[in-house]
Design an enzyme around this catalytic site. Structure first.
Site, PDB file in Angstrom:
ATOM      1  N   SER B 149       0.832  -1.204   0.000  1.00 15.73           N
ATOM      2  CA  SER B 149       0.000   0.000   0.000  1.00 15.73           C
ATOM      3  C   SER B 149       0.872   1.262   0.000  1.00 15.73           C
ATOM      4  O   SER B 149       1.664   1.456  -0.934  1.00 15.73           O
ATOM      5  CB  SER B 149      -0.956  -0.043   1.200  1.00 15.73           C
ATOM      6  OG  SER B 149      -1.932   0.942   1.063  1.00 15.73           O
ATOM      7  N   ASP B 226     -10.109  -5.443  -3.574  1.00 14.84           N
ATOM      8  CA  ASP B 226      -9.528  -4.453  -2.679  1.00 14.84           C
ATOM      9  C   ASP B 226     -10.373  -3.174  -2.784  1.00 14.84           C
ATOM     10  O   ASP B 226     -10.474  -2.573  -3.852  1.00 14.84           O
ATOM     11  CB  ASP B 226      -8.078  -4.197  -3.145  1.00 14.84           C
ATOM     12  CG  ASP B 226      -7.315  -3.261  -2.229  1.00 14.84           C
ATOM     13  OD1 ASP B 226      -7.970  -2.446  -1.540  1.00 14.84           O
ATOM     14  OD2 ASP B 226      -6.074  -3.345  -2.241  1.00 14.84           O
ATOM     15  N   HIS B 260      -7.363  -5.970   0.680  1.00 13.99           N
ATOM     16  CA  HIS B 260      -6.164  -5.168   0.935  1.00 13.99           C
ATOM     17  C   HIS B 260      -5.399  -5.642   2.187  1.00 13.99           C
ATOM     18  O   HIS B 260      -4.406  -5.044   2.574  1.00 13.99           O
ATOM     19  CB  HIS B 260      -6.595  -3.699   1.117  1.00 13.99           C
ATOM     20  CG  HIS B 260      -5.498  -2.691   0.941  1.00 13.99           C
ATOM     21  ND1 HIS B 260      -4.926  -2.421  -0.279  1.00 13.99           N
ATOM     22  CD2 HIS B 260      -4.862  -1.870   1.842  1.00 13.99           C
ATOM     23  CE1 HIS B 260      -3.997  -1.486  -0.130  1.00 13.99           C
ATOM     24  NE2 HIS B 260      -3.935  -1.137   1.160  1.00 13.99           N
TER      25      HIS B 260
END
EC number: 3.1.2.12
Lengths: 705, 282
Positions: B149, B226, B260
């Site tokens: 991320s 995600d 995620h």
């Protein structure tokens, strides 16, 4: 350890003593034999100087065994005294009593042994001071260096004693060697003479027997002839006498009749006229009749013997045969010896009865033809003097029947039994286009090269051009079929030959095939090829040309791709790791991957459970990459289009991985259960070209997947 | 630069440790986690740096990703720093989860009051490697970087801004084009100021365009489910398009059904460790 050494030294000493005596005798003998006795000095020197040397060669332990005990005795006494005095030591030897035992045992054995060696030990010690140290060459005697300056050796040439000793020893040793050689030669000659002796004895014995039997034959024949002759004579005599007697009797009878007639006529003459006339007429008549009868006065049997020749021809023949020989009996033909044949020849062997004398043999042969009677092949004959014959110019892998007859002056023997021999096969022909390999093995295929079946094949491997490789031929034998999977070492080059075998032996080598065990090597299998694809001569490039493809699809097939325009490679069926690369056209649509051999040929690659592949489709400007198995693909985007795709098939880890070769980029890995062998497969959905690169060792970066 | 060991636990034959030290770049105490594989006992190993995402500390990765076994097998030293300076008493540093504490964005801040402490870029590319090279059995010539991320963004920019420094780079669901996404805009505005031209220096998609053709193999995994992907925070398509145009090798894998989270990371961590091992262990 000391005890053991002592114990063994005694028998050794004894053996030494014995051998010394033997040797002296032997040398004396030799000296005598070679007329050296007048040179006593040499003989003595020979024995004395050579003793150690000979002993060394025959009993290597002599020097050690002979001298050590005396030295060790001293050592022992020293340590023993020390031990007694200090009353310690022997710590490592066990209790004191044990030591005492050992010591006694030692003294016992040593006492005996030392007696023998005393004479060696003591003089040596005494000599130490006055030992000669140089050698006078002129006088041929050892002297002390101090003498040299003094007296008669003053002008003489001297050499160091050790050097003189060495050269004398060398000299003697050389002579010894020569003598040894001569002994061996004489021994060989003697044993040869012995053999000849025995042979002569045997040969003459046989000849005597032979002669005796012939002699008896002749005597018997003569006796028989005598009997026959005598009997014939007796019979003839009887017959003649009987005939003569018969004649004599009839002669007498005739005479009587004549006399009677005479008397009757006389009587008539004395008679009266009337009576006389009467009777005379009758009488005259009777006389006339009598005289008319012929009187046989020929002798029916001659007293002389008829000329009788005695027929001795058979006896003569017998007499002659004492020095000639009978015709031989039929030879015994041997069965074919293994590996005795070549493709065009066989070696036929036979034997004769030992009593026979044979001047030559006639070997007749012809091919065995089964199933087609009537057309009997022509028989050939060769004449040889030996009991074997190599018959050449035959047809490979064919049976021939052989018969042999023996011949000498007396005639021809009956023929031997028939023996069937077989020529070796023709060499096979390796199908070099079908040879495939990987790092551990190669699959070699060949054509028999023979019309008739052969027994088996042998594959020969020669590792090429590596330092240390001795060029040794490794063979795989007893292969029943026309292909073989042979285990090889990785990253080597091999030359491979094939031979065919039958009972006659192996064929000549086939033409060689070369295999490199770097990476895997395969070709495209044209039998699986979709008709629209063209495979190059080297079997490594598939081309789908630009020309307008026919609209009609080919009929379904189980071996040939009919729907997707694909072709399979024939990878070697070896579990392990295989890596190959495919050069692709970035702008064409292609699929590369693997599939089981029985993958449905009417389906697209990746559209079923039997194939795994990477498909590229190009819809400008976008390249789409799919990793298809059973119609499913992960969603993967690749930013750099590969120009060369590396494919790693890993049976051990059940994985199939794809790489962009130029940038060593891993693209995707399938986990796949490979319960059977798979083959590489390739397809072109649009015109284009795929070029396979083989024989590449697995790159390092690939080994991480 | 004294290191203070906070914890040490044996794991797959090696040791998972956490240290604390006084950071010069960040002007505060910083923790980092380091995994020493069994191979590090006998020789120098390559170093692989992990950059975590928003809100994370050094703990998240070492406790959730399950990377130890792969790192142990490949013999990689794995270093996971914290995601921002902490306890700097800057006004507003703890106000939101996507800015300030736990959201350093791996940039060197130029704006007051952040510029004194928020120098995560220099920290992860300079200070921390020097510290590691000096104190642990690592080979300074062999290092790679990866992250998740915001950390994925960090890994990409570190690699793209320093050609040749990192042997390889990979990312899980990275923020690929921060200048165009809400998180990036907020952070860059705060740390770098309103001049958007300065932002591009920390934007992977922009950095690709000026990246010299040095070979860099990029592996990116992205969960298809995600939520931040659909929210437009990650924008991987922009990055892929830029890489395609510049022919920078990327394998981008859109993983069906994954989100995620660290569950997603744990699923593919082995692939990423192997990806780095391939370049680090040549």
């Amino acid at each position: 350890e000391v005890i053991r050494a002592e114990m063994t030294s005694e028998p050794r000493g004894a053996a030494r003593g014995m051998s010394q005596r033997d040797l002296e005798e032997e040398v004396d003998e030799l000296v005598h034999l070679y007329g050296l006795e007048d040179d006593d000095e040499l003989g003595d020197e020979f024995v004395n100087e050579n003793m150690p040397r000979i002993e060394v060669s025959e009993y290597p332990a002599y020097m050690v065994a002979g001298r050590e005990p005396a030295v060790e005795q001293r050592d022992w006494r020293l340590s023993g005294e020390a031990a007694e005095a200090e009353d310690l030591s022997f710590g490592g030897w066990g209790s004191e009593s044990q030591c005492q035992d050992l010591r006694e045992a030692y003294r016992y054995t040593h006492g005996r042994a030392s007696e023998e060696y005393e004479c060696y030990v003591i003089p040596e010690e005494e000599d130490e001071e006055e030992a000669p140290d140089v050698f006078c060459v002129t006088c041929k005697t050892p002297i002390r260096a101090s003498e040299k300056v003094l007296d008669e050796h003053k002008e003489h040439e001297v050499t160091p004693l050790s050097k003189a000793l060495e050269s004398a020893k060398d000299e003697i040793h050389k002579n010894m060697y020569r003598l040894e050689k001569q002994i061996i030669e004489m021994e060989n000659f003697a044993s040869h003479l012995e053999e000849v002796f025995i042979t002569v004895e045997e040969n003459f014995g046989r000849q005597e027997q032979n002669f005796e039997s012939h002699y008896n034959d002749i005597l018997e024949t003569l006796a028989q002839k005598y009997e026959e002759k005598i009997q014939a004579l007796v019979e003839k005599k009887k017959e003649k006498l009987e005939a003569l007697y018969g004649q004599l009797v009839s002669c007498g009878e005739n005479l009587d009749t004549c006399k009677e007639l005479m008397e009757t006529v006389e009587e008539i003459c004395h008679e009266e006229k009337v009576d006389f006339i009467k009777d005379a007429v009758a009488m005259a008549d009777r006389l006339r009749k009598f005289l008319e009868t012929k009187t046989d006065v020929e002798i029916s049997a001659q007293p002389a013997l008829e000329d009788q020749t005695l027929d001795f021809s058979d006896v003569e023949q017998l007499l002659g045969s004492i020095n000639t020989i009978p015709a031989p009996s039929a030879p015994v033909i041997n069965p074919q010896a293994p590996n005795s044949a070549t493709g065009s020849s066989v070696r036929v062997c036979w034997s004769l009865y030992s009593d026979d004398t044979v001047e030559s043999y006639q070997l007749s042969y012809r091919p065995v033809r089964d199933g087609s009677p009537g057309t009997d092949p022509a028989e050939s004959t060769v004449t040889v003097k030996e009991t074997y014959c190599s018959v050449a110019n035959l047809v490979p892998n064919t049976q021939y029947e052989f018969r042999v007859t023996a011949q000498n002056r007396a005639g021809l023997s009956p023929a031997s039994e028939c023996a069937v021999y077989m020529t070796a096969p023709s060499p096979p022909v390796i199908k070099s286009k079908e040879v495939r390999s990987c790092e551990e093995a190669a699959l070699v295929c060949w054509e028999s090269g023979n019309l008739n079946p052969v027994d088996s094949y042998t594959v020969e491997l020669i590792q090429a051009e590596t330092p240390g490789a001795s060029g040794v031929t490794e063979s795989v034998v007893g292969i029943p079929t026309c292909e073989s999977l042979v285990q090889l070492q990785p990253r080597q080059s091999y030359t491979i030959y094939v031979r065919a075998l039958n009972v006659g032996g192996p064929s000549a080598r086939s033409e060689p095939a070369t295999v490199h065990t770097t990476g895997s090597y395969f070709r495209l299998n044209e039998q699986t090829c979709h008709p629209w694809l063209t495979i190059s001569e080297d079997g490594l490039t598939a081309v789908r040309s630009e020309r307008k493809t026919p609209t009609r699809a080919p009929p379904p097939s189980s071996t040939r791709f009919t729907r997707c325009v694909a072709v399979m490679g024939n990878l070697i069926p070896v579990r392990g790791r295989h890596y190959w690369e495919v050069e692709v056209d970035e702008r064409s649509d292609y699929t590369v991957g693997v599939a089981f051999e029985d993958v449905p040929k009417q389906e697209d690659l990746g559209a079923n459970c039997l194939s795994w592949c990477m498909r590229h489709t190009w819809a400008s400007p976008r390249h789409k990459y799919e990793f298809l198995h059973n119609k499913m693909t992960p969603d993967i985007r690749i930013t750099v289009s590969p120009k060369k795709i590396g494919i790693l098939l890993d049976y051990e880890n059940s994985k199939l991985s794809f790489f962009n070769v130029d940038i060593s980029q891993h693209l995707y890995t399938f986990s796949c259960q490979l319960h059977q062998f798979v083959h590489p497969c390739f397809s072109l959905e649009k015109p284009g070209c795929l070029k396979i690169h083989n024989g590449i060792s697995v790159p390092k970066h690939v080994t991480f997947y | 630069m004294a290191l203070k060991q906070i914890s040490s636990n044996k794991c797959f034959g090696g040791l998972q440790k956490v240290f604390e030290h006084d950071s010069v770049e960040l002007n505060c105490k910083m923790k980092f986690a380091i995994y020493l594989p069994p191979k590090a006992e006998t020789g120098k190993c390559p170093a692989l740096y992990w950059l975590s995402g928003l809100t994370c500390t050094e703990q998240n990765f070492i406790s959730k990703s399950g990377y130890h076994q792969a790192a142990s097998e490949h013999g990689l030293v794995v270093i996971a720093p914290d995601t921002s300076p902490r306890g700097c008493n800057i006004k507003g540093e703890d106000e939101s989860w996507d800015f300030g504490t736990g959201a350093g964005f791996y940039v060197d801040a130029t704006e007051h009051p952040w510029k004194t402490n928020y120098r995560m870029y220099s920290y992860v590319t300079e200070e921390l490697p020097q510290l590691i090279n000096a104190n642990f059995p690592v080979d300074p010539q062999r290092m790679s970087i990866f992250g998740h991320s915001m950390g994925g963004h960090g890994a990409l920019i570190c690699a793209l801004k320093n050609p040749g420094k990192y042997k390889s780079v990979s990312a899980f669901a990275p923020i690929c084009n921060p200048v165009l996404c809400p998180w990036g805009k907020k952070a860059f505005n705060g740390y770098l100021g309103a001049d958007q031209s300065k932002w591009k220096a920390y934007d992977a998609t922009h950095l690709v365009k000026s990246f010299p053709g040095s070979q860099l193999d990029i592996l990116i995994d992205q969960g298809k489910d995600d939520q931040f992907l659909s929210d437009g925070q990650l924008l991987p398509d922009n990055f892929i398009a830029a890489c395609t145009e510049k022919k920078i090798p990327v394998v981008f894998r859109l993983q069906e059904g994954y989100d995620h989270s660290y569950y997603f990371i744990a699923t593919f961590i082995t692939d990423h460790i192997r990806h780095h091992a391939k370049y680090l262990n040549v």
